[in-house]
Write a protein that holds these residues in place. Sequence first.
Motif, short mmCIF file in Angstrom:
data_model
loop_
_atom_site.label_atom_id
_atom_site.label_comp_id
_atom_site.label_asym_id
_atom_site.label_seq_id
_atom_site.Cartn_x
_atom_site.Cartn_y
_atom_site.Cartn_z
N ARG A 1 0.87 -1.43 0.07
CA ARG A 1 -0.13 0.08 -0.03
C ARG A 1 0.85 1.33 -0.06
NH1 ARG A 1 -5.32 1.65 1.31
NH2 ARG A 1 -5.89 -0.53 1.04
N LEU A 2 0.40 2.23 -0.81
CA LEU A 2 1.24 3.47 -0.74
C LEU A 2 0.16 4.57 -0.81
CD1 LEU A 2 3.77 2.80 -3.65
CD2 LEU A 2 4.47 3.37 -1.28
N GLU A 3 0.11 5.42 0.13
CA GLU A 3 -1.05 6.26 0.54
C GLU A 3 -2.27 5.48 0.86
OE1 GLU A 3 -1.10 9.79 -2.04
OE2 GLU A 3 1.12 9.73 -2.05
N ASP A 4 -3.34 5.88 -0.02
CA ASP A 4 -4.52 5.18 0.19
C ASP A 4 -4.75 4.08 -1.01
OD1 ASP A 4 -4.80 6.94 -1.65
OD2 ASP A 4 -6.77 7.90 -0.83
N VAL A 5 -3.60 3.74 -1.67
CA VAL A 5 -3.66 2.99 -3.09
C VAL A 5 -2.94 1.61 -2.62
CG1 VAL A 5 -2.83 2.84 -5.28
CG2 VAL A 5 -3.66 4.92 -4.40
N ALA A 6 -3.59 0.59 -2.86
CA ALA A 6 -3.42 -0.79 -2.88
C ALA A 6 -2.31 -1.13 -3.94
CB ALA A 6 -4.35 -1.76 -2.74
N ILE A 7 -1.29 -1.75 -3.94
CA ILE A 7 -0.27 -2.26 -4.97
C ILE A 7 -0.54 -3.62 -5.08
CG2 ILE A 7 1.96 -2.17 -6.21
CD1 ILE A 7 0.91 0.63 -5.19
N VAL A 8 -1.21 -4.12 -6.38
CA VAL A 8 -1.33 -5.52 -6.66
C VAL A 8 -0.38 -5.81 -7.62
CG1 VAL A 8 -3.00 -7.06 -7.32
CG2 VAL A 8 -3.90 -5.11 -5.99
N LEU A 9 0.52 -6.91 -7.36
CA LEU A 9 1.59 -7.29 -8.34
C LEU A 9 1.34 -8.91 -8.80
CD1 LEU A 9 4.67 -5.92 -6.60
CD2 LEU A 9 3.16 -4.75 -8.29
N LYS A 10 1.94 -8.97 -9.84
CA LYS A 10 1.49 -10.65 -10.50
C LYS A 10 2.71 -10.77 -11.29
CE LYS A 10 -1.50 -14.16 -11.69
NZ LYS A 10 -3.05 -14.56 -11.34
N ALA A 11 3.58 -12.00 -11.00
CA ALA A 11 4.71 -12.17 -11.68
C ALA A 11 4.19 -12.76 -13.08
CB ALA A 11 5.54 -13.08 -11.10
N GLY A 12 4.90 -12.23 -14.10
CA GLY A 12 4.64 -13.14 -15.56
C GLY A 12 5.86 -13.91 -15.89
N LYS A 13 6.12 -13.86 -17.36
CA LYS A 13 7.31 -14.79 -17.58
C LYS A 13 8.74 -14.09 -17.56
CE LYS A 13 4.83 -18.43 -20.14
NZ LYS A 13 4.45 -19.05 -21.30
N GLY A 14 9.70 -14.78 -17.21
CA GLY A 14 11.08 -14.14 -17.26
C GLY A 14 11.11 -13.09 -16.44
N HIS A 15 11.48 -11.93 -17.07
CA HIS A 15 11.44 -10.53 -16.08
C HIS A 15 10.37 -9.80 -16.13
CE1 HIS A 15 12.32 -9.91 -20.21
NE2 HIS A 15 11.96 -8.48 -20.21
N ARG A 16 9.39 -10.18 -16.52
CA ARG A 16 8.14 -9.54 -16.62
C ARG A 16 7.31 -9.59 -15.28
NH1 ARG A 16 8.80 -12.26 -21.27
NH2 ARG A 16 9.49 -11.25 -23.08
N PHE A 17 6.49 -8.41 -14.94
CA PHE A 17 5.24 -8.57 -14.09
C PHE A 17 4.40 -7.30 -14.44
CE2 PHE A 17 8.42 -5.95 -11.65
CZ PHE A 17 7.66 -5.17 -11.13
N VAL A 18 3.10 -7.65 -13.67
CA VAL A 18 2.05 -6.66 -13.93
C VAL A 18 1.92 -5.91 -12.60
CG1 VAL A 18 -0.44 -6.17 -14.69
CG2 VAL A 18 1.10 -8.02 -15.64
N ALA A 19 1.64 -4.66 -12.67
CA ALA A 19 1.45 -3.92 -11.42
C ALA A 19 0.07 -3.18 -11.39
CB ALA A 19 2.61 -2.69 -11.06
N VAL A 20 -0.62 -3.35 -10.56
CA VAL A 20 -1.89 -2.53 -10.53
C VAL A 20 -2.20 -1.72 -9.34
CG1 VAL A 20 -4.49 -2.97 -10.52
CG2 VAL A 20 -3.30 -4.47 -11.93
N LEU A 21 -2.52 -0.51 -9.65
CA LEU A 21 -2.76 0.41 -8.41
C LEU A 21 -4.23 0.52 -8.31
CD1 LEU A 21 -0.30 3.32 -10.01
CD2 LEU A 21 0.03 1.06 -8.68
N ARG A 22 -4.68 0.37 -6.98
CA ARG A 22 -6.10 0.29 -6.95
C ARG A 22 -6.38 1.10 -5.42
NH1 ARG A 22 -7.79 -5.56 -6.43
NH2 ARG A 22 -7.96 -5.24 -8.81
N GLY A 23 -7.38 2.32 -6.09
CA GLY A 23 -7.56 3.38 -4.85
C GLY A 23 -8.10 4.48 -5.79
#
Lengths: 405, 405
Positions: free
Chosen positions: B147-169
């Motif tokens: 969480r950063l400020e009032d925003v949840a950070i949702v991460l999900k690993a992908g293949k190799g060096h890749r991942f996805v980041a979702v900011l929710r707030g």
Amino acid sequence: MPSDPLESLVLENETKIVLLVLDGLGDLPDVERGGRTPLEAAHTPNLDAIAPRAALGRILPVAPGITPGSGPGHLALFGYDPVETQVGRGVLEALGAGIELQSGDVAARANFCTVDAAGTVTDRRAGRIATEVCERLVGRLQAKTARLEDVAIVLKAGKGHRFVAVLRGPGLGGDVSDADPHQEGKPIPPAHALAHAATADKTARIANAFLGAARRELARDHPANAVLMRGFSARPRLRTYVERFKLRAAAIAAYPMYRGVAELAGMDLRPVGEAPEDAFTEAANVWADHDFVFIHVKGTDMAGEEGNFDAKVATIEAVDLALPRLAALAPDVLCISGDHSTPVPVRGHSWHPVPVLVHAKFCGADGAERFHEKTARAGSLGTFASKDLMAVLLANARRLDKFGA
Amino acid sequence: MPSDPLESLVLENETKIVLLVLDGLGDLPDVERGGRTPLEAAHTPNLDAIAPRAALGRILPVAPGITPGSGPGHLALFGYDPVETQVGRGVLEALGAGIELQSGDVAARANFCTVDAAGTVTDRRAGRIATEVCERLVGRLQAKTARLEDVAIVLKAGKGHRFVAVLRGPGLGGDVSDADPHQEGKPIPPAHALAHAATADKTARIANAFLGAARRELARDHPANAVLMRGFSARPRLRTYVERFKLRAAAIAAYPMYRGVAELAGMDLRPVGEAPEDAFTEAANVWADHDFVFIHVKGTDMAGEEGNFDAKVATIEAVDLALPRLAALAPDVLCISGDHSTPVPVRGHSWHPVPVLVHAKFCGADGAERFHEKTARAGSLGTFASKDLMAVLLANARRLDKFGA
């Protein structure tokens, strides 16, 4: 290509174009008749003589999947974008009723209904009164309410409980809400302006005055003791064939609706009987003074609506039999198509593409043995929007300049 | 036709539509196999039984020559203009990763990279670390920065060096520049707002805070000692199938990406296994409560990407073998097509038109012996834009009113 660039390319020429519209021409294969369509099943020796020398294709009146009404179908054939150029329901109804609309006229669909003592609509169709009753009541309303303020009221009875009302006078507009609850058990809402415009205000005021006068006149005519109005629309001002295409155009049609749409395009109107030979004879009559002749044949659509395969075949064969009369005029461009498909199994207008034939000096001879839905599918014209047909006809008439250097 | 006029024509009905998408279906003739395509070479007795009674044609996902990604390919099939309805890369990546995006979420593609002591990016892919390493590092980042400020950070690993980041707030937006130099030898630029909007400012601030926190957490994890982010995008709010088409829609798909795009259209999501028979069994399960069932089969695309002709044939044959299960539901409209072509020789998505089959009461029987790229070319549906397919399906389902009077 938008219509303006097309117009900028239009040239003068002496060539003549015939657009023969078999209403609802397109159809579907009938599995019980060896998968043939009416056009395929018909005996058409004269058409067959032209087909191999013609270019074939298919036209889409509005867009894939969209079933057009007769208005959009013909506007597209005439080269107007049928989505941009929407003609209101009231105007189409008035044109269909044979009322000659003048510029500035506002038309509405109207019908008799039943209201109770509290003013609640109990039957939106007034018990589906007979056409004769409708005609008598419309006659009485017309006599009683010929004018409101400086606006003339023009009424014309239709079938059953239906009629058309035209408001003719200065400062009217079509942006007016329906005076129709669209369901029973509710009072009739007064018409009101849908735009901040004095024209809409005035139209709503006149419409409401008419409705009030009708209510008083009909008080003892239960079940037809009130009137509903909807689809208020002003006669649109379209750029005409002379303005757009430098074409003096004539419209030969037995039914007022089609002459009406043609009139919006500025064509000269020629009412005729339903027989194709009469229409083609009339084409000969208008030939000297016109560059473009639109001929409308209704029978194909009627047969489709009735689900009558044989009747559709018979209409096509009657057209074919009379075709030499048209061919004798030697038009530079002969186009045969439809405003939409009315397939026999569907028993109504449909979304299916419509076969089109273009015969002209430089059309390119596709070499198809006959003209029907299946040969059209493989034709050199391809499948394109009906609104672009006029460009193809003008091109074949050598009436379009090159675009760009 | 713009989407609004189409929507205004939509009618209620009891009819049911099945859209069976064989991902990447379209292919090219293989000269070494007698010029046959996989669809042509496949043994498909069940499809062959339907083909003659169906209407065939081809659809263009975006425009001639344009190769679509899976997002635009499916948006077009679902009746959204794939050019107007652009879904950001971050959102597509998140949907593809199986993250259920909520309205207001902002998603970005992220990946590990290598920076030197001066902060210069020396390897944009962090030496292409293994997927397992990526998963471990993403797990650590997620634990440290939930969480950063009032925003949840949702991460999900992908293949190799890749991942996805979702900011929710609250108060986030997608108009944010990439925190990615897009080349090595430069420092990582901080994300900044691309629009004068508080939502963009806040998103950039949160993203930069996350990147800073990641840098500190990863300081000793060379070569994966920093993070890049790009393709910030907010989950779009599309008008749903219920809103647009009055259709209760279900999406049956093994892969999250396709469920994700379907979710944007408001479809109910049904994850299933990869076997076509499982998907068709699930169709039976959702049948009572839905009017429209989208079924996604991935194998055809995977085989195309791998350049594996036989695998593509095998997937098509597996679909055909299971087809009676789907046919047993007796959908009023059965449509089989693809989101794009993935020809075996191309080994990737391509721009080639995609064959489409529509079977319904009034589709018109083209009488083609089989359904494949060549018969589709001569089909009665012609070649049209994928985004117009929904209109054709609605028309065949008798769920569209006439356009104009």
